[in-house]
Design an enzyme around this catalytic site. Structure first.
Site, mmCIF file in Angstrom:
data_model
loop_
_atom_site.group_PDB
_atom_site.id
_atom_site.type_symbol
_atom_site.label_atom_id
_atom_site.label_comp_id
_atom_site.label_asym_id
_atom_site.label_seq_id
_atom_site.Cartn_x
_atom_site.Cartn_y
_atom_site.Cartn_z
ATOM 1 N N ALA A 126 32.611 46.191 53.261
ATOM 2 C CA ALA A 126 32.267 44.873 52.730
ATOM 3 C C ALA A 126 31.883 44.983 51.254
ATOM 4 O O ALA A 126 30.709 45.155 50.904
ATOM 5 C CB ALA A 126 31.141 44.252 53.554
ATOM 6 N N SER A 128 34.081 43.084 48.476
ATOM 7 C CA SER A 128 34.469 41.893 47.709
ATOM 8 C C SER A 128 33.572 40.694 47.983
ATOM 9 O O SER A 128 33.064 40.516 49.085
ATOM 10 C CB SER A 128 35.917 41.500 48.048
ATOM 11 O OG SER A 128 36.790 42.506 47.653
ATOM 12 N N SER A 134 38.049 42.029 41.901
ATOM 13 C CA SER A 134 38.431 43.143 41.023
ATOM 14 C C SER A 134 37.238 43.662 40.227
ATOM 15 O O SER A 134 37.144 44.845 39.938
ATOM 16 C CB SER A 134 39.526 42.695 40.044
ATOM 17 O OG SER A 134 40.707 42.387 40.747
ATOM 18 N N ARG A 243 42.932 54.835 48.377
ATOM 19 C CA ARG A 243 44.006 54.110 47.675
ATOM 20 C C ARG A 243 45.366 54.757 47.885
ATOM 21 O O ARG A 243 46.373 54.062 48.041
ATOM 22 C CB ARG A 243 43.695 54.019 46.178
ATOM 23 C CG ARG A 243 42.819 52.826 45.876
ATOM 24 C CD ARG A 243 42.508 52.690 44.409
ATOM 25 N NE ARG A 243 41.659 51.513 44.209
ATOM 26 C CZ ARG A 243 40.825 51.356 43.200
ATOM 27 N NH1 ARG A 243 40.722 52.295 42.265
ATOM 28 N NH2 ARG A 243 40.107 50.264 43.087
ATOM 29 N N GLN A 279 80.611 48.335 46.378
ATOM 30 C CA GLN A 279 79.842 49.171 45.449
ATOM 31 C C GLN A 279 78.520 48.526 45.046
ATOM 32 O O GLN A 279 77.520 49.216 44.813
ATOM 33 C CB GLN A 279 80.671 49.493 44.202
ATOM 34 C CG GLN A 279 81.704 50.571 44.472
ATOM 35 C CD GLN A 279 82.260 51.182 43.205
ATOM 36 O OE1 GLN A 279 82.110 50.622 42.119
ATOM 37 N NE2 GLN A 279 82.919 52.316 43.333
ATOM 38 N N GLU A 364 42.248 46.621 47.973
ATOM 39 C CA GLU A 364 41.823 47.943 47.481
ATOM 40 C C GLU A 364 42.230 48.191 46.020
ATOM 41 O O GLU A 364 42.609 49.300 45.640
ATOM 42 C CB GLU A 364 42.331 49.061 48.405
ATOM 43 C CG GLU A 364 41.498 49.134 49.674
ATOM 44 C CD GLU A 364 41.882 50.273 50.583
ATOM 45 O OE1 GLU A 364 41.949 51.390 50.088
ATOM 46 O OE2 GLU A 364 42.100 50.007 51.774
HETATM 47 N N1 COS Z 1 34.666 57.807 40.812
HETATM 48 C C1 COS Z 1 33.381 58.037 40.460
HETATM 49 N N2 COS Z 1 32.746 57.332 39.470
HETATM 50 C C2 COS Z 1 33.460 56.347 38.867
HETATM 51 C C3 COS Z 1 34.793 56.052 39.193
HETATM 52 C C4 COS Z 1 35.403 56.836 40.213
HETATM 53 N N3 COS Z 1 36.672 56.616 40.569
HETATM 54 N N4 COS Z 1 35.231 55.053 38.412
HETATM 55 C C5 COS Z 1 34.222 54.717 37.610
HETATM 56 N N5 COS Z 1 33.147 55.499 37.896
HETATM 57 C C6 COS Z 1 31.826 55.477 37.228
HETATM 58 C C7 COS Z 1 32.006 55.576 35.729
HETATM 59 O O1 COS Z 1 32.044 56.931 35.323
HETATM 60 C C8 COS Z 1 30.783 54.854 35.209
HETATM 61 O O2 COS Z 1 29.684 55.743 35.297
HETATM 62 P P1 COS Z 1 28.490 55.736 34.210
HETATM 63 O O3 COS Z 1 27.804 54.409 34.370
HETATM 64 O O4 COS Z 1 27.632 56.878 34.623
HETATM 65 O O5 COS Z 1 29.143 55.894 32.869
HETATM 66 C C9 COS Z 1 30.564 53.743 36.238
HETATM 67 O O6 COS Z 1 31.202 54.197 37.431
HETATM 68 C C10 COS Z 1 31.143 52.407 35.806
HETATM 69 O O7 COS Z 1 32.539 52.575 35.583
HETATM 70 P P2 COS Z 1 33.397 51.567 34.673
HETATM 71 O O8 COS Z 1 32.688 51.356 33.380
HETATM 72 O O9 COS Z 1 34.808 52.066 34.614
HETATM 73 O O10 COS Z 1 33.341 50.200 35.515
HETATM 74 P P3 COS Z 1 34.048 48.796 35.289
HETATM 75 O O11 COS Z 1 33.088 47.731 35.592
HETATM 76 O O12 COS Z 1 34.732 48.754 33.962
HETATM 77 O O13 COS Z 1 35.124 48.701 36.500
HETATM 78 C C11 COS Z 1 37.239 48.852 37.650
HETATM 79 C C12 COS Z 1 36.203 49.444 36.674
HETATM 80 C C13 COS Z 1 37.840 47.514 37.235
HETATM 81 C C14 COS Z 1 38.320 49.897 37.647
HETATM 82 C C15 COS Z 1 36.608 48.736 39.071
HETATM 83 O O14 COS Z 1 35.716 47.645 39.124
HETATM 84 C C16 COS Z 1 37.628 48.598 40.187
HETATM 85 O O15 COS Z 1 38.203 49.579 40.666
HETATM 86 N N6 COS Z 1 37.894 47.339 40.643
HETATM 87 C C17 COS Z 1 38.745 47.108 41.805
HETATM 88 C C18 COS Z 1 37.921 47.103 43.023
HETATM 89 C C19 COS Z 1 38.681 47.014 44.281
HETATM 90 O O16 COS Z 1 39.466 47.876 44.592
HETATM 91 N N7 COS Z 1 38.446 45.933 45.043
HETATM 92 C C20 COS Z 1 39.016 45.762 46.303
HETATM 93 C C21 COS Z 1 37.948 45.796 47.339
HETATM 94 S S1 COS Z 1 38.316 46.750 48.737
HETATM 95 S S2 COS Z 1 39.630 45.697 49.723
#
Ligand code: COS
Length: 382
Positions: A126, A128, A134, A243, A279, A364
């Site tokens: 849970a 979103s 996103s 993913r 083709q 995801e």
């Molecule tokens: N593994 C471990 N740590 C991670 C990470 C990963 N894959 N990605 C980011 N982090 C860490 C970063 O290093 C950063 O750490 P610090 O605060 O210590 O610097 C912190 O998390 C924040 O990362 P970031 O600044 O990249 O966050 P953003 O808010 O810019 O978000 C995205 C990044 C958009 C990529 C993220 O929100 C995302 O993946 N969104 C999609 C979510 C999703 O899949 N939703 C579907 C729900 S499930 S059906």
């Protein structure tokens, strides 16, 4: 019969080939199931997958031993998806819903894994919310420390298994800092007072899905997964594992579409000869085969990279998911086209694949989020 030569690739060990063979036989005996009542069908699929041992791959051992073998997860999802999208869904949610417990759970929290691995309890992830799909860092659900526990308030939406899950992995704002650094993860049993199914959501490829309302939901401090403030990183770590498995499911759908299309173009006559002799049709078949193999390479590259010890596979998993889901959509669209009227006829396999594939480019992490993740990784960022 779908192409299985990829099993000879060096990404796999013999135990993976054996797993794929055994599961293929199981699928032929047990799938597809009737989707008429998706709640009942999903619950029954989880029970059967658990009873026959497949869900032992969805999580680590309850005593903390073992690992999540991503190649096994991908092979299972690909194979199930090729036979029945709902079976893939049932398997996948057991892993995603308990992913945080496998990676960060306490011994007490991991007791849930005994039941989820046996198919005796269903789990859900849970994350979103209405205003943060996103943008995970924008989560609004609150978890406020109160005495010896936390009180959760807010909403979650697009929650797969919502309504039938026994346990939810819930992400909420605990406020250690602004944005991503102020989130925490909790394990919340479905029957906890104040947790309500606010709405069941119907979609083009039906599966159990809901919007959840949390109204003063009290959980003990032991429900906190990992450390307070680590929720964002826990969510991202779980998604890094799962993913590429979404890519694997897309691959299974694409292989099934290609398999159906090969039968179709060899048997359907047009202008006095089988379609396969045109083709232009051959060009489409070549593009479909190329899309399938390229996706398989990216999916199993990501899985192998994780399994062989990479601390993070953020780029590889994002590439696998993005490419495999977008290109499966292309493969299936071509399959529909080459099936003519049958391709859009309700109940035809390519018609159902056309509906099944669409959500995988959204959940995801939508395709454009994967592009952001890949670009940031290439530029040396998070
Ligand atoms: N593994 C471990 N740590 C991670 C990470 C990963 N894959 N990605 C980011 N982090 C860490 C970063 O290093 C950063 O750490 P610090 O605060 O210590 O610097 C912190 O998390 C924040 O990362 P970031 O600044 O990249 O966050 P953003 O808010 O810019 O978000 C995205 C990044 C958009 C990529 C993220 O929100 C995302 O993946 N969104 C999609 C979510 C999703 O899949 N939703 C579907 C729900 S499930 S059906």
């Amino acid at each position: 019969m779908a192409d299985r030569t990829f099993l000879d690739w060096p990404f796999f060990e013999d135990r993976h080939r054996d797993l794929a063979d055994r599961l293929e036989s199981w699928c032929k005996l047990n799938l597809p199931v009737d989707h008429g009542d998706v709640d009942a069908a999903s619950t029954a699929l989880v029970a059967k997958l658990g009873a026959d041992g497949w869900l032992t791959h969805s999580a680590i051992e309850p005593d903390g031993s073992g690992t999540l073998d991503v190649r096994s997860l991908c092979l299972i999802r690909e194979t199930l998806a090729r036979h029945d999208g709902l079976a893939d869904f049932a398997f996948a949610m057991q892993g995603l819903g308990t992913g945080a417990l496998s990676l960060f759970g306490s011994p007490e929290q991991r007791q849930w894994l005994t039941k989820t691995r046996a198919g005796e309890a269903l789990s859900a992830f849970a994350l979103s919310e209405p205003k943060s799909g996103s943008d995970v860092a924008n989560i609004e659900m609150t978890a406020v420390r109160d005495g010896d526990g936390y009180v959760l308030n807010g909403e979650k939406t697009w929650i797969s298994n919502g309504g039938i899950a026994d346990v939810y992995c819930v992400f909420a704002r605990t406020g250690e800092a602004e944005g991503a650094r102020g989130l925490s993860a909790f394990v919340v049993p479905a029957k906890t007072a104040g947790l309500e199914i606010a709405e069941r959501l119907g979609v083009i490829a039906p599966h159990p899905l809901a919007r959840l309302a949390f109204k003063d939901v009290r959980v003990p401090a032991t429900a906190l997964i990992g450390d307070a403030g680590q929720g964002f990183k826990i969510a991202m770590s779980v998604l890094d594992v799962f993913r590429s498995t979404v890519g694997a499911a897309a691959l299974g759908f694409a292989r099934r579409a290609l398999e159906a299309t090969l039968i179709r173009v060899k048997s359907r006559e047009l202008f006095g000869a089988p379609l396969a002799e045109l083709q232009m049709v051959q060009g489409h078949i070549a593009d479909m085969a190329l899309d399938v193999d390229a996706s398989a390479l990216l999916v199993y590259r990501a899985a192998w990279t994780k399994d062989t010890g990479a601390p993070r596979v953020t780029r590889e998993a994002a590439m696998a998911k993005l490419h495999a889901t977008d290109h499966a959509q292309n493969v299936i669209d071509k399959a529909v086209q080459l099936h003519g009227g049958d391709g859009v006829r309700s109940g035809h396999i390519v018609e159902s694949l056309y509906r099944e594939i669409r959500a995988l480019r959204i959940y995801e992490g939508a395709s454009d989020v994967q592009r952001v993740v890949i670009a940031r990784q290439m530029m040396g960022g998070n």
